[in-house]
Design a protein around this motif. Structure first.
Motif, short mmCIF file in Angstrom:
data_model
loop_
_atom_site.label_atom_id
_atom_site.label_comp_id
_atom_site.label_asym_id
_atom_site.label_seq_id
_atom_site.Cartn_x
_atom_site.Cartn_y
_atom_site.Cartn_z
N PRO A 15 1.36 -2.80 -11.23
CA PRO A 15 2.56 -1.82 -11.18
C PRO A 15 3.49 -0.83 -9.92
O PRO A 15 4.17 -0.89 -10.02
N GLU A 74 1.23 6.85 -9.06
CA GLU A 74 2.74 6.51 -8.98
C GLU A 74 2.95 5.09 -10.62
O GLU A 74 3.24 4.68 -10.07
N HIS A 75 2.90 5.65 -11.43
CA HIS A 75 2.69 4.54 -12.45
C HIS A 75 3.63 5.33 -13.93
O HIS A 75 4.43 4.64 -15.58
N GLU A 76 5.04 6.48 -13.91
CA GLU A 76 5.80 7.01 -14.62
C GLU A 76 6.71 7.82 -13.78
O GLU A 76 6.94 8.06 -12.67
N LEU A 96 4.20 2.75 -16.48
CA LEU A 96 3.55 2.04 -16.25
C LEU A 96 1.97 1.64 -16.27
O LEU A 96 1.53 2.77 -16.17
N LYS A 97 1.58 0.49 -17.26
CA LYS A 97 0.59 0.16 -17.23
C LYS A 97 -0.70 -1.08 -16.72
O LYS A 97 -0.15 -1.65 -17.38
N THR A 104 1.20 -6.13 -15.41
CA THR A 104 2.01 -4.48 -15.56
C THR A 104 2.27 -4.23 -17.02
O THR A 104 3.63 -5.51 -17.90
#
Length: 147
Positions: A15, A74-76, A96-97, A104
């Motif tokens: 990610p 950190e993921h959107e 992101l996952k 990812t």
């Protein structure tokens, strides 16, 4: 609330690597077909873009727009339209996952409202084309590394 269009793709990278490409606006003209220029106008305390000017050329639709970005963890990352010549509104996000074995899952959600009249079905098809092209370009760029 307006209807949105979304799609997902799995990218063979962590990610953080995917978000690194998403956050590198200066390189957008290298991997997105429609973005011809990208300029970061403002950044937050962590150096991430808060406002970005994009010059778009998608064939029949050419636009000069400014988007405001919001980073959630950190993921959107999500964005909303500040100004545009062609659009009434534009809201989108990348989510992101981690998908195991270092890959990812990237989900792109997009809602667009144009200033010219357009049937909802045609608008959603255009959104889908934009999303699919962006995800394919992102996947190719991330998986190719920083060559």
């Amino acid at each position: 609330m307006a209807e949105h269009t979304s799609s997902s793709i799995t990218i063979e990278a962590a990610p953080a690597d995917v978000m690194g490409v998403i956050a590198d606006f200066a390189r957008y003209p290298d991997w997105t077909g429609e973005v011809k220029e990208a300029e970061v106008l403002a950044t937050d305390g962590q150096g991430r873009a808060e406002q970005v000017r994009l010059v778009m050329d998608a064939g029949a639709i050419k636009d000069d727009q400014v988007l405001a970005y919001t980073w959630t963890g950190e993921h959107e990352v999500s964005w909303t339209l500040v100004k545009s010549q062609m659009l009434r509104s534009l809201d989108g996000s990348y989510i992101l996952k981690p998908a195991g074995s270092g890959s990812t899952e990237v989900t792109y959600v997009l809602t667009v409202d144009v200033k010219i009249p357009m049937l909802g079905m045609i608008k959603r098809k255009a959104e889908k084309v934009i999303i699919d092209r962006a995800l394919a370009g992102l996947k190719k760029r991330v998986e190719a590394g920083s060559k």
